[in-house]
Design a protein around this motif. Structure first.
Motif, mmCIF file in Angstrom:
data_model
loop_
_atom_site.group_PDB
_atom_site.id
_atom_site.type_symbol
_atom_site.label_atom_id
_atom_site.label_comp_id
_atom_site.label_asym_id
_atom_site.label_seq_id
_atom_site.Cartn_x
_atom_site.Cartn_y
_atom_site.Cartn_z
ATOM 1 N N SER A 135 0.839 -1.198 0.000
ATOM 2 C CA SER A 135 0.000 0.000 0.000
ATOM 3 C C SER A 135 0.878 1.254 0.000
ATOM 4 O O SER A 135 2.085 1.192 0.273
ATOM 5 C CB SER A 135 -0.905 0.010 1.231
ATOM 6 O OG SER A 135 -0.146 0.216 2.417
ATOM 7 N N SER A 136 0.255 2.384 -0.263
ATOM 8 C CA SER A 136 1.009 3.645 -0.283
ATOM 9 C C SER A 136 1.649 3.925 1.067
ATOM 10 O O SER A 136 2.831 4.282 1.154
ATOM 11 C CB SER A 136 0.091 4.805 -0.671
ATOM 12 O OG SER A 136 -0.405 4.632 -1.980
ATOM 13 N N LYS A 139 4.493 1.439 1.749
ATOM 14 C CA LYS A 139 5.713 1.796 1.026
ATOM 15 C C LYS A 139 6.441 2.931 1.733
ATOM 16 O O LYS A 139 7.679 2.951 1.795
ATOM 17 C CB LYS A 139 5.375 2.186 -0.410
ATOM 18 C CG LYS A 139 4.890 1.029 -1.269
ATOM 19 C CD LYS A 139 4.455 1.501 -2.645
ATOM 20 C CE LYS A 139 3.944 0.340 -3.487
ATOM 21 N NZ LYS A 139 3.434 0.781 -4.807
ATOM 22 N N GLU A 140 5.671 3.875 2.291
ATOM 23 C CA GLU A 140 6.276 4.992 3.022
ATOM 24 C C GLU A 140 6.934 4.508 4.310
ATOM 25 O O GLU A 140 8.043 4.924 4.649
ATOM 26 C CB GLU A 140 5.212 6.037 3.343
ATOM 27 C CG GLU A 140 5.762 7.260 4.060
ATOM 28 C CD GLU A 140 4.701 8.299 4.343
ATOM 29 O OE1 GLU A 140 4.939 9.138 5.230
ATOM 30 O OE2 GLU A 140 3.638 8.263 3.698
ATOM 31 N N TYR A 141 6.244 3.614 5.030
ATOM 32 C CA TYR A 141 6.826 3.042 6.245
ATOM 33 C C TYR A 141 8.129 2.316 5.922
ATOM 34 O O TYR A 141 9.113 2.430 6.656
ATOM 35 C CB TYR A 141 5.847 2.065 6.878
ATOM 36 C CG TYR A 141 4.827 2.673 7.803
ATOM 37 C CD1 TYR A 141 4.428 4.000 7.666
ATOM 38 C CD2 TYR A 141 4.248 1.927 8.816
ATOM 39 C CE1 TYR A 141 3.477 4.554 8.505
ATOM 40 C CE2 TYR A 141 3.298 2.477 9.670
ATOM 41 C CZ TYR A 141 2.924 3.797 9.501
ATOM 42 O OH TYR A 141 1.993 4.335 10.344
ATOM 43 N N GLU A 142 8.120 1.544 4.845
ATOM 44 C CA GLU A 142 9.307 0.780 4.459
ATOM 45 C C GLU A 142 10.455 1.720 4.102
ATOM 46 O O GLU A 142 11.609 1.496 4.495
ATOM 47 C CB GLU A 142 8.975 -0.117 3.266
ATOM 48 C CG GLU A 142 10.101 -1.053 2.848
ATOM 49 C CD GLU A 142 10.350 -2.154 3.849
ATOM 50 O OE1 GLU A 142 11.518 -2.578 3.944
ATOM 51 O OE2 GLU A 142 9.411 -2.583 4.536
ATOM 52 N N LEU A 143 10.130 2.793 3.387
ATOM 53 C CA LEU A 143 11.144 3.743 2.950
ATOM 54 C C LEU A 143 11.761 4.483 4.128
ATOM 55 O O LEU A 143 12.970 4.756 4.133
ATOM 56 C CB LEU A 143 10.518 4.738 1.966
ATOM 57 C CG LEU A 143 11.453 5.728 1.285
ATOM 58 C CD1 LEU A 143 12.446 5.004 0.380
ATOM 59 C CD2 LEU A 143 10.645 6.746 0.475
ATOM 60 N N GLY A 200 -6.378 -0.135 0.906
ATOM 61 C CA GLY A 200 -6.232 0.282 2.293
ATOM 62 C C GLY A 200 -4.862 -0.065 2.845
ATOM 63 O O GLY A 200 -4.279 -1.099 2.511
ATOM 64 N N ALA A 201 -4.354 0.800 3.723
ATOM 65 C CA ALA A 201 -3.038 0.568 4.318
ATOM 66 C C ALA A 201 -3.079 -0.507 5.397
ATOM 67 O O ALA A 201 -2.116 -1.258 5.577
ATOM 68 C CB ALA A 201 -2.494 1.866 4.909
ATOM 69 N N PHE A 202 -4.198 -0.574 6.121
ATOM 70 C CA PHE A 202 -4.336 -1.548 7.207
ATOM 71 C C PHE A 202 -5.255 -2.662 6.742
ATOM 72 O O PHE A 202 -6.403 -2.421 6.364
ATOM 73 C CB PHE A 202 -4.903 -0.878 8.455
ATOM 74 C CG PHE A 202 -4.972 -1.762 9.662
ATOM 75 C CD1 PHE A 202 -3.829 -2.080 10.378
ATOM 76 C CD2 PHE A 202 -6.189 -2.261 10.100
ATOM 77 C CE1 PHE A 202 -3.895 -2.885 11.502
ATOM 78 C CE2 PHE A 202 -6.272 -3.071 11.229
ATOM 79 C CZ PHE A 202 -5.113 -3.389 11.939
#
Length: 210
Positions: A135-136, A139-143, A200-202
């Motif tokens: 999810s968007s 991807k942000e959390y991973e980055l 959804g992110a969650f």
């Protein structure tokens, strides 16, 4: 053994996230509630500070961090020391196991799901809530995870990976719901809970033990 030091040192900070992000928290609670059976004997593995077990009526948890256990205890939850890979229970002890934002911290997801399968009674279920890496937000959390005290050593999973591990452990069929379609930092009301996954992110998945 997972690294519990960040949670030991900043357990109050971790717990405060739910207070400062009430709409994201409410969205996650409702997504879990959508798939968690309303009756039965359940345990939350990786119960943390009890932010999910308490409102969902789950009275027993497993948590390796003493500081987190102490906060969960204050919320009225009985918490045992332990990890997802070595649950301190006999076979077929529960109607279900809940894991919320736990699998990104376990050392061996296959062993964790196998242990859940072991302690669940036939016909029971596992319910897993997690941030979808694809999810968007995922991807942000991973980055940016190296900037986070809590997620620095986390391993985020995409939905297809989680499904594969659940199937391998003997959970089938699988049901999915999703929520959090906006930036959690700016949410001004809860997001809806929608069937499936992909936007959804969650994501919450329920698998049944044969």
């Amino acid at each position: 053994m997972p690294d519990v030091n960040p949670f030991e040192q900043r357990s109050a900070l971790y717990d405060a996230w739910f207070t400062s992000h009430p709409y994201a928290y409410a969205s996650e609670i409702e997504a879990v509630r959508e798939l968690l059976p309303p009756t039965g004997e359940f345990v939350e593995v990786g119960v943390g500070t009890g932010r999910f077990a308490a409102p969902l009526g789950i009275q027993l948890g497993v948590e390796p961090s003493p500081a987190m256990r102490a906060i969960a205890l204050e919320r009225g939850i009985e918490v045992l020391d332990g990890t997802a890979e070595a649950l301190p229970f006999p076979d077929h002890s529960f109607d279900g196991v809940l894991m919320v934002t736990t699998i990104c911290f376990v050392e061996d997801i296959d062993q964790a799901f196998q242990e859940a399968h072991r302690v669940i009674r036939p016909g029971g279920c596992i319910v897993v809530g997690f941030i979808d890496r694809a999810s968007s937000l995922g991807k942000e959390y991973e980055l940016r995870k190296n900037e986070s005290l809590f997620y620095r050593h986390a391993h985020f999973h995409a939905v297809d990976e989680v499904a594969r591990h659940l199937f391998a452990a003997g959970f089938t069929p699988l049901q999915f719901v999703q929520t959090i379609f906006r930036d959690a930092e700016t949410m001004d009301h809860p997001d809806p809970v929608v069937n499936g996954y992909g936007t959804g992110a969650f994501v919450v998945v329920k698998g049944t033990r044969a």
